[in-house]
Scaffold this motif. Structure first.
Motif, PDB file in Angstrom:
ATOM      1  N   GLN A 104       0.940  -1.196  -0.047  1.00  0.00           N
ATOM      2  CA  GLN A 104       0.035  -0.037   0.143  1.00  0.00           C
ATOM      3  C   GLN A 104       0.712   1.218   0.060  1.00  0.00           C
ATOM      4  OE1 GLN A 104      -2.317  -0.666   3.381  1.00  0.00           O
ATOM      5  NE2 GLN A 104      -3.286  -2.307   2.752  1.00  0.00           N
ATOM      6  N   ALA A 105       2.190   1.179  -0.125  1.00  0.00           N
ATOM      7  CA  ALA A 105       3.042   2.502  -0.101  1.00  0.00           C
ATOM      8  C   ALA A 105       2.748   3.434  -1.317  1.00  0.00           C
ATOM      9  CB  ALA A 105       4.481   1.888  -0.397  1.00  0.00           C
ATOM     10  N   ARG A 106       2.414   4.596  -0.489  1.00  0.00           N
ATOM     11  CA  ARG A 106       2.342   5.460  -1.653  1.00  0.00           C
ATOM     12  C   ARG A 106       3.427   6.606  -2.002  1.00  0.00           C
ATOM     13  NH1 ARG A 106      -1.395   2.790  -2.056  1.00  0.00           N
ATOM     14  NH2 ARG A 106      -3.611   3.150  -1.280  1.00  0.00           N
ATOM     15  N   GLU A 107       4.328   6.482  -0.963  1.00  0.00           N
ATOM     16  CA  GLU A 107       5.616   7.289  -1.270  1.00  0.00           C
ATOM     17  C   GLU A 107       6.647   6.170  -1.102  1.00  0.00           C
ATOM     18  OE1 GLU A 107       6.186  10.799   0.540  1.00  0.00           O
ATOM     19  OE2 GLU A 107       4.120  11.130   1.336  1.00  0.00           O
ATOM     20  N   GLY A 108       7.835   6.510  -1.775  1.00  0.00           N
ATOM     21  CA  GLY A 108       8.704   5.275  -1.566  1.00  0.00           C
ATOM     22  C   GLY A 108       9.672   5.366  -0.491  1.00  0.00           C
ATOM     23  N   TRP A 109       9.665   4.329   0.156  1.00  0.00           N
ATOM     24  CA  TRP A 109      10.504   4.266   1.409  1.00  0.00           C
ATOM     25  C   TRP A 109      11.926   4.116   0.993  1.00  0.00           C
ATOM     26  CZ3 TRP A 109       7.779   4.365   5.906  1.00  0.00           C
ATOM     27  CH2 TRP A 109       6.327   3.759   5.691  1.00  0.00           C
ATOM     28  N   ASP A 110      12.543   4.846   1.798  1.00  0.00           N
ATOM     29  CA  ASP A 110      14.150   4.972   1.782  1.00  0.00           C
ATOM     30  C   ASP A 110      14.743   3.504   2.508  1.00  0.00           C
ATOM     31  OD1 ASP A 110      14.739   7.618   0.578  1.00  0.00           O
ATOM     32  OD2 ASP A 110      13.556   8.132   2.538  1.00  0.00           O
ATOM     33  N   ALA A 111      14.154   3.046   3.126  1.00  0.00           N
ATOM     34  CA  ALA A 111      14.627   1.607   3.655  1.00  0.00           C
ATOM     35  C   ALA A 111      13.486   0.947   4.239  1.00  0.00           C
ATOM     36  CB  ALA A 111      15.833   1.830   4.923  1.00  0.00           C
ATOM     37  N   ILE A 112      13.628  -0.258   3.721  1.00  0.00           N
ATOM     38  CA  ILE A 112      12.492  -1.285   4.505  1.00  0.00           C
ATOM     39  C   ILE A 112      13.374  -2.455   5.235  1.00  0.00           C
ATOM     40  CG2 ILE A 112      10.724  -3.302   3.903  1.00  0.00           C
ATOM     41  CD1 ILE A 112      10.099  -1.792   1.443  1.00  0.00           C
ATOM     42  N   LEU A 113      13.197  -2.669   6.659  1.00  0.00           N
ATOM     43  CA  LEU A 113      13.952  -3.423   7.426  1.00  0.00           C
ATOM     44  C   LEU A 113      12.935  -4.507   7.920  1.00  0.00           C
ATOM     45  CD1 LEU A 113      15.280  -0.672   7.456  1.00  0.00           C
ATOM     46  CD2 LEU A 113      16.217  -1.163  10.056  1.00  0.00           C
ATOM     47  N   LEU A 114      13.420  -6.086   7.441  1.00  0.00           N
ATOM     48  CA  LEU A 114      12.449  -6.891   7.672  1.00  0.00           C
ATOM     49  C   LEU A 114      13.268  -7.807   8.627  1.00  0.00           C
ATOM     50  CD1 LEU A 114      11.049  -7.894   4.050  1.00  0.00           C
ATOM     51  CD2 LEU A 114      10.043  -6.538   5.966  1.00  0.00           C
ATOM     52  N   ASP A 115      12.700  -8.037   9.864  1.00  0.00           N
ATOM     53  CA  ASP A 115      13.105  -8.883  10.925  1.00  0.00           C
ATOM     54  C   ASP A 115      11.902  -9.450  11.390  1.00  0.00           C
ATOM     55  OD1 ASP A 115      13.968 -10.196  13.184  1.00  0.00           O
ATOM     56  OD2 ASP A 115      14.708  -8.728  14.128  1.00  0.00           O
ATOM     57  N   VAL A 116      11.289 -10.482  10.429  1.00  0.00           N
ATOM     58  CA  VAL A 116       9.970 -11.266  10.635  1.00  0.00           C
ATOM     59  C   VAL A 116      10.346 -12.925  10.506  1.00  0.00           C
ATOM     60  CG1 VAL A 116       7.640 -11.900   9.543  1.00  0.00           C
ATOM     61  CG2 VAL A 116       8.687  -9.513   9.211  1.00  0.00           C
ATOM     62  N   ASP A 117       9.858 -13.671  11.404  1.00  0.00           N
ATOM     63  CA  ASP A 117       9.866 -14.902  11.561  1.00  0.00           C
ATOM     64  C   ASP A 117      11.504 -15.085  11.911  1.00  0.00           C
ATOM     65  OD1 ASP A 117       7.942 -16.653  11.871  1.00  0.00           O
ATOM     66  OD2 ASP A 117       7.314 -16.455   9.782  1.00  0.00           O
ATOM     67  N   ASN A 118      12.093 -16.159  11.300  1.00  0.00           N
ATOM     68  CA  ASN A 118      13.498 -16.368  11.546  1.00  0.00           C
ATOM     69  C   ASN A 118      14.140 -16.050  10.234  1.00  0.00           C
ATOM     70  OD1 ASN A 118      13.650 -17.069  14.089  1.00  0.00           O
ATOM     71  ND2 ASN A 118      14.443 -18.948  13.845  1.00  0.00           N
ATOM     72  N   GLY A 119      13.540 -15.291   9.265  1.00  0.00           N
ATOM     73  CA  GLY A 119      14.267 -14.920   7.842  1.00  0.00           C
ATOM     74  C   GLY A 119      13.454 -15.638   6.784  1.00  0.00           C
ATOM     75  N   PRO A 120      13.894 -15.877   5.845  1.00  0.00           N
ATOM     76  CA  PRO A 120      13.184 -16.399   4.614  1.00  0.00           C
ATOM     77  C   PRO A 120      12.225 -17.310   4.819  1.00  0.00           C
ATOM     78  CG  PRO A 120      15.266 -15.512   4.037  1.00  0.00           C
ATOM     79  CD  PRO A 120      15.224 -15.241   5.468  1.00  0.00           C
ATOM     80  N   GLU A 121      12.664 -18.199   5.878  1.00  0.00           N
ATOM     81  CA  GLU A 121      12.088 -19.622   6.040  1.00  0.00           C
ATOM     82  C   GLU A 121      11.015 -19.282   7.355  1.00  0.00           C
ATOM     83  OE1 GLU A 121      12.784 -24.147   7.801  1.00  0.00           O
ATOM     84  OE2 GLU A 121      14.465 -22.831   7.845  1.00  0.00           O
ATOM     85  N   GLY A 122      10.008 -18.948   6.870  1.00  0.00           N
ATOM     86  CA  GLY A 122       8.802 -18.504   7.805  1.00  0.00           C
ATOM     87  C   GLY A 122       8.427 -19.572   8.728  1.00  0.00           C
ATOM     88  N   LEU A 123       8.385 -19.208  10.174  1.00  0.00           N
ATOM     89  CA  LEU A 123       7.940 -20.219  11.139  1.00  0.00           C
ATOM     90  C   LEU A 123       6.474 -19.932  11.522  1.00  0.00           C
ATOM     91  CD1 LEU A 123      11.232 -20.409  13.242  1.00  0.00           C
ATOM     92  CD2 LEU A 123      10.276 -22.222  11.753  1.00  0.00           C
ATOM     93  N   SER A 124       6.181 -18.719  12.014  1.00  0.00           N
ATOM     94  CA  SER A 124       5.121 -18.293  12.683  1.00  0.00           C
ATOM     95  C   SER A 124       3.752 -18.422  11.650  1.00  0.00           C
ATOM     96  CB  SER A 124       5.157 -16.966  13.240  1.00  0.00           C
ATOM     97  OG  SER A 124       5.175 -15.935  12.263  1.00  0.00           O
ATOM     98  N   ARG A 125       3.750 -18.322  10.688  1.00  0.00           N
ATOM     99  CA  ARG A 125       2.706 -18.236   9.745  1.00  0.00           C
ATOM    100  C   ARG A 125       2.970 -18.672   8.184  1.00  0.00           C
ATOM    101  NH1 ARG A 125       1.186 -12.686   7.815  1.00  0.00           N
ATOM    102  NH2 ARG A 125      -1.112 -13.260   7.941  1.00  0.00           N
ATOM    103  N   ALA A 126       2.153 -19.468   7.530  1.00  0.00           N
ATOM    104  CA  ALA A 126       2.664 -19.290   6.368  1.00  0.00           C
ATOM    105  C   ALA A 126       2.510 -18.174   5.392  1.00  0.00           C
ATOM    106  CB  ALA A 126       1.319 -20.248   5.698  1.00  0.00           C
ATOM    107  N   GLY A 127       1.655 -17.219   5.822  1.00  0.00           N
ATOM    108  CA  GLY A 127       1.650 -15.817   5.068  1.00  0.00           C
ATOM    109  C   GLY A 127       2.779 -14.953   5.066  1.00  0.00           C
ATOM    110  N   ASN A 128       3.870 -15.420   5.957  1.00  0.00           N
ATOM    111  CA  ASN A 128       5.157 -14.648   5.891  1.00  0.00           C
ATOM    112  C   ASN A 128       6.025 -15.109   4.890  1.00  0.00           C
ATOM    113  OD1 ASN A 128       4.478 -13.037   8.127  1.00  0.00           O
ATOM    114  ND2 ASN A 128       5.527 -14.437   9.609  1.00  0.00           N
ATOM    115  N   ASP A 129       5.708 -16.228   4.459  1.00  0.00           N
ATOM    116  CA  ASP A 129       6.461 -16.847   3.039  1.00  0.00           C
ATOM    117  C   ASP A 129       6.574 -15.753   1.911  1.00  0.00           C
ATOM    118  OD1 ASP A 129       7.305 -18.926   4.695  1.00  0.00           O
ATOM    119  OD2 ASP A 129       5.943 -20.252   3.966  1.00  0.00           O
ATOM    120  N   ALA A 130       5.179 -15.197   1.846  1.00  0.00           N
ATOM    121  CA  ALA A 130       5.115 -14.450   0.816  1.00  0.00           C
ATOM    122  C   ALA A 130       5.874 -13.347   0.780  1.00  0.00           C
ATOM    123  CB  ALA A 130       3.587 -14.043   0.648  1.00  0.00           C
TER     124      ALA A 130
END
Length: 223
Positions: A131-157
Motif C-alpha cells: 500500500q506504499a504511496r511514497e517510496g521508502w528509503d529503507a525497508i527493514l524486515l525482521d520477521v520470523d527467523n528470516g526467509p524460512e517462515g515459522l510463525s505463519r504461512a503468510g510470511n513466506d510471501a
C-alpha cells in the motif's frame, strides 16, 4: 538456576502455533512452540540490521519501514543514527507484542515508542509494503527467523519473488531492503538478484561479543 516464567501468550493471526513471552530474572525470550524467536541477551544482529541499512542511505529525511517490533532492538538502534526529520514506521502484526512493549518489556524498549519520529502500526508489513504511496528509503524486515517462515504461512510471501517485487516497487530510488535471517539461504540471494536488486550479504554476530552464533543480513539496493 532461576526457572523460566511464562508471562503471557498470544495467537499469531493466521499462524500455526502460540507465541509465549517468558522471563528468567532480567532475561526475556519470545518463543514460538519449541523455537526461540528472540532473546534479550542476543541483540547484536538486530542492531546491525539497523546500522548497516542506515549507513547506506543518502536521503536527508529518510523514511523507514520496519517489519516486526519484537524486543525493540532494531528500532532502538535506528533512532540515534537518524536525523530529527526522519520518519520510522513499525508494522507489527501481533497486538500482544505491542502491548508487551509498553508492559513487561518496557525495560527493553525504553522511550523509543514515544519518539516523535516513530509510528507503530498494528498491521502486516506485507500490506504496508503493497500500500506504499511514497517510496521508502529503507525497508527493514525482521520477521520470523528470516526467509524460512515459522510463525505463519503468510510470511513466506514476503520473501517470494512476488513479495520481493512488491518491496522493490515500494522503495525510493537508491532505497535499501534489509533482511535479517538466522541462517544463510542461497535461494533467497538469487531471488533478490532476480528482483532487480543489487545484493550484499553480511554475516554478523548474534550477540554483542566476538563469540557465539552468527546471523545473516541481506542489503539489497534499488538502482
Amino acid at each position: 538456576m532461576i526457572p523460566w516464567e511464562t508471562l503471557d501468550t498470544a495467537t499469531v493471526p493466521g499462524g500455526r502455533e502460540t507465541l509465549r513471552l517468558k522471563r528468567r530474572g532480567t532475561e526475556f525470550s519470545i518463543m514460538l512452540g519449541a523455537n526461540e524467536l528472540m532473546n534479550s541477551r542476543l541483540s547484536g544482529s538486530e542492531e546491525a540490521l539497523a546500522r548497516l541499512a542506515i549507513e547506506r542511505l543518502a536521503a536527508p529525511a529518510p523514511r523507514l519501514l520496519i517489519g516486526g517490533l519484537g524486543l525493540g532492538f532494531t528500532l532502538r538502534a535506528c533512532l540515534p543514527l537518524l536525523p530529527p526529520q526522519a520518519r520510522v514506521t513499525v508494522a507489527e502484526l501481533v497486538p500482544a507484542v505491542i502491548a508487551w512493549a509498553r508492559g513487561p518489556l518496557a525495560v527493553l524498549h525504553g522511550d523509543s515508542l514515544d519518539d516523535p519520529r516513530v509510528t507503530v502500526l498494528e498491521a502486516d508489513v506485507a500490506a504496508a509494503i503493497r500500500q506504499a504511496r511514497e517510496g521508502w528509503d529503507a525497508i527493514l524486515l525482521d520477521v520470523d527467523n528470516g526467509p524460512e517462515g515459522l510463525s505463519r504461512a503468510g510470511n513466506d510471501a514476503l520473501y517470494s519473488a512476488g513479495g520481493l517485487a512488491a518491496a522493490r516497487s515500494a522503495l525510493a530510488p537508491g532505497g535499501v531492503l534489509a533482511v535479517w535471517s538466522a541462517r544463510p539461504d542461497r535461494g533467497f540471494t538469487r531471488r533478490l538478484r532476480a528482483a532487480g536488486l543489487a545484493v550484499e550479504e553480511v554475516t554478523v554476530r548474534a550477540g554483542t561479543t566476538r563469540r557465539g552464533a552468527r546471523h545473516v543480513i541481506w542489503l539489497a539496493r534499488k538502482a
